[in-house]
Design a protein around this motif. Structure first.
Motif, mmCIF file in Angstrom:
data_model
loop_
_atom_site.group_PDB
_atom_site.id
_atom_site.type_symbol
_atom_site.label_atom_id
_atom_site.label_comp_id
_atom_site.label_asym_id
_atom_site.label_seq_id
_atom_site.Cartn_x
_atom_site.Cartn_y
_atom_site.Cartn_z
ATOM 1 N N TRP A 1 -8.290 2.503 8.077
ATOM 2 C CA TRP A 1 -7.292 1.825 8.909
ATOM 3 C C TRP A 1 -7.848 0.549 9.536
ATOM 4 N N GLU A 2 -9.124 0.536 9.873
ATOM 5 C CA GLU A 2 -9.705 -0.627 10.538
ATOM 6 C C GLU A 2 -9.566 -1.905 9.718
ATOM 7 N N TRP A 3 -9.372 -1.760 8.407
ATOM 8 C CA TRP A 3 -9.284 -2.915 7.522
ATOM 9 C C TRP A 3 -7.848 -3.340 7.244
ATOM 10 N N HIS A 4 -6.855 -2.715 7.886
ATOM 11 C CA HIS A 4 -5.483 -2.937 7.434
ATOM 12 C C HIS A 4 -5.020 -4.384 7.605
ATOM 13 N N LEU A 5 -5.486 -5.068 8.622
ATOM 14 C CA LEU A 5 -5.063 -6.451 8.827
ATOM 15 C C LEU A 5 -5.708 -7.386 7.805
ATOM 16 N N VAL A 6 -6.985 -7.165 7.522
ATOM 17 C CA VAL A 6 -7.663 -7.959 6.501
ATOM 18 C C VAL A 6 -7.076 -7.665 5.129
ATOM 19 N N ALA A 7 -6.787 -6.391 4.867
ATOM 20 C CA ALA A 7 -6.177 -6.017 3.579
ATOM 21 C C ALA A 7 -4.861 -6.752 3.370
ATOM 22 N N GLU A 8 -4.052 -6.850 4.422
ATOM 23 C CA GLU A 8 -2.783 -7.568 4.325
ATOM 24 C C GLU A 8 -3.011 -9.041 4.009
ATOM 25 N N GLU A 9 -4.004 -9.636 4.678
ATOM 26 C CA GLU A 9 -4.333 -11.040 4.406
ATOM 27 C C GLU A 9 -4.770 -11.234 2.953
ATOM 28 N N LEU A 10 -5.624 -10.352 2.466
ATOM 29 C CA LEU A 10 -6.148 -10.503 1.112
ATOM 30 C C LEU A 10 -5.061 -10.283 0.063
ATOM 31 N N ARG A 11 -4.237 -9.271 0.284
ATOM 32 C CA ARG A 11 -3.150 -9.013 -0.673
ATOM 33 C C ARG A 11 -2.160 -10.177 -0.692
ATOM 34 N N GLY A 12 -1.947 -10.782 0.481
ATOM 35 C CA GLY A 12 -1.048 -11.929 0.549
ATOM 36 C C GLY A 12 -1.563 -13.122 -0.227
ATOM 37 N N ARG A 13 -2.846 -13.127 -0.520
ATOM 38 C CA ARG A 13 -3.444 -14.206 -1.315
ATOM 39 C C ARG A 13 -3.615 -13.806 -2.777
ATOM 40 N N GLY A 14 -3.050 -12.657 -3.142
ATOM 41 C CA GLY A 14 -3.041 -12.246 -4.535
ATOM 42 C C GLY A 14 -4.177 -11.354 -4.972
ATOM 43 N N HIS A 15 -5.032 -10.909 -4.044
ATOM 44 C CA HIS A 15 -6.170 -10.069 -4.388
ATOM 45 C C HIS A 15 -5.797 -8.590 -4.336
ATOM 46 N N GLN A 16 -6.580 -7.773 -5.019
ATOM 47 C CA GLN A 16 -6.462 -6.331 -4.897
ATOM 48 C C GLN A 16 -7.409 -5.845 -3.808
ATOM 49 N N VAL A 17 -7.014 -4.773 -3.125
ATOM 50 C CA VAL A 17 -7.818 -4.230 -2.027
ATOM 51 C C VAL A 17 -7.934 -2.723 -2.188
ATOM 52 N N VAL A 18 -9.154 -2.228 -1.996
ATOM 53 C CA VAL A 18 -9.410 -0.792 -1.984
ATOM 54 C C VAL A 18 -10.127 -0.475 -0.676
ATOM 55 N N ALA A 19 -9.558 0.424 0.109
ATOM 56 C CA ALA A 19 -10.200 0.880 1.345
ATOM 57 C C ALA A 19 -9.954 2.379 1.477
ATOM 58 N N VAL A 20 -11.011 3.143 1.654
ATOM 59 C CA VAL A 20 -10.886 4.602 1.723
ATOM 60 C C VAL A 20 -11.575 5.112 2.980
ATOM 61 N N ASP A 21 -11.178 6.311 3.378
ATOM 62 C CA ASP A 21 -11.877 7.001 4.457
ATOM 63 C C ASP A 21 -13.132 7.648 3.883
ATOM 64 N N LEU A 22 -14.292 7.228 4.340
ATOM 65 C CA LEU A 22 -15.525 7.897 3.935
ATOM 66 C C LEU A 22 -15.549 9.319 4.500
ATOM 67 N N PRO A 23 -16.225 10.255 3.836
ATOM 68 C CA PRO A 23 -16.240 11.649 4.301
ATOM 69 C C PRO A 23 -17.213 11.868 5.452
ATOM 70 N N ILE A 24 -17.075 11.054 6.499
ATOM 71 C CA ILE A 24 -18.035 11.121 7.604
ATOM 72 C C ILE A 24 -17.892 12.390 8.431
ATOM 73 N N ASP A 25 -16.738 13.063 8.331
ATOM 74 C CA ASP A 25 -16.526 14.282 9.098
ATOM 75 C C ASP A 25 -16.814 15.535 8.277
ATOM 76 N N ASP A 26 -17.417 15.366 7.111
ATOM 77 C CA ASP A 26 -17.803 16.481 6.241
ATOM 78 C C ASP A 26 -19.309 16.686 6.390
ATOM 79 N N GLU A 27 -19.702 17.780 6.996
ATOM 80 C CA GLU A 27 -21.118 18.011 7.268
ATOM 81 C C GLU A 27 -21.955 18.116 6.004
ATOM 82 N N SER A 28 -21.337 18.445 4.883
ATOM 83 C CA SER A 28 -22.090 18.605 3.642
ATOM 84 C C SER A 28 -22.190 17.323 2.833
ATOM 85 N N ALA A 29 -21.525 16.267 3.265
ATOM 86 C CA ALA A 29 -21.487 15.022 2.493
ATOM 87 C C ALA A 29 -22.748 14.199 2.708
ATOM 88 N N GLY A 30 -23.340 13.756 1.600
ATOM 89 C CA GLY A 30 -24.493 12.878 1.661
ATOM 90 C C GLY A 30 -24.123 11.446 1.352
#
Length: 212
Positions: A15-44
């Motif tokens: 979500w923190e990137w949503h404003l930048v993502a909108e700017e980039l998409r408006g200029r014709g770029h593709q954007v990928v932003a995901v939630d990292l599994p920071i709340d998963d204790e088993s994730a490395g």
């Protein structure tokens, strides 16, 4: 047009990137932003990187952008995918074998009072947006903190560092030294605090697309 993979920092979310993502998409770029599994204790650290890699899929002309704690993840993504550029935005810079938990002491970061997250991280973000960011914070737990950074060397990809002159957390004086010592480059600089994606999304998008 490029594909921008936007990686959030510790305790954050896509979500923190949503404003930048909108700017980039408006200029014709593709954007990928995901939630990292920071709340998963088993994730490395590789699990964090794989979340980004899976989301990028077969997209080409990749620019990987990593903010803050995401600096531990961005280079791993570049090791897995053919990236044209890695951009670190006021980010932590790891060295081979260094666990994120050791970065603070190894760099001489010192102690910061984080009891006022808006005052420390979001002081130049519009108040309503800053409060929303605080409400969306996630607990950052698990093995990734104590896991040695797994690459033997920095990935062979052009790397830029964007420093924020008004950052109260990673202060410019501190980060200029870290960037010099760990990357051997001179950082680019813009005005603003630790979260330019929320405070100055257009200026950040301009930088990412080479217009500043």
């Amino acid at each position: 047009m490029a594909t921008f993979a936007l990686i959030h920092g510790g305790g954050g979310s896509a979500w923190e990137w949503h404003l930048v993502a909108e700017e980039l998409r408006g200029r014709g770029h593709q954007v990928v932003a995901v939630d990292l599994p920071i709340d998963d204790e088993s994730a490395g650290l590789w699990d964090y990187a794989d979340a980004v890699v899976d989301a990028v899929g077969e997209r080409q002309d990749l620019v990987v952008v990593a903010h803050s704690w995401g600096g531990f993840v961005g280079p791993l993504v570049c090791d897995r995918l053919a990236a044209d550029l890695l951009v670190l935005v006021t980010a932590m810079i790891p060295v081979p074998g260094e666990p994120p938990s050791d970065w603070w002491g190894n760099t001489g970061f010192g102690h910061k009072d984080i009891s006022d997250p808006i005052g420390l991280f979001l002081h130049d973000v519009p108040r309503e947006l800053a409060e929303e960011a605080v409400r969306r914070e996630r607990e950052h737990v698990g093995m990734a903190y104590g896991e040695p950074w797994p690459l033997e060397a920095w990935p062979d990809v052009p790397t830029r560092f964007l420093l924020c002159r008004d950052d109260r957390f990673f202060t410019p004086e501190f980060m200029r030294g870290v960037v010099r010592d760990r990357l051997g480059i001179t950082p680019d600089e813009i005005d603003g605090g630790h979260a330019p994606m929320l405070a100055r999304p257009k200026a950040l998008a301009d930088y990412l697309t080479g217009r500043s």
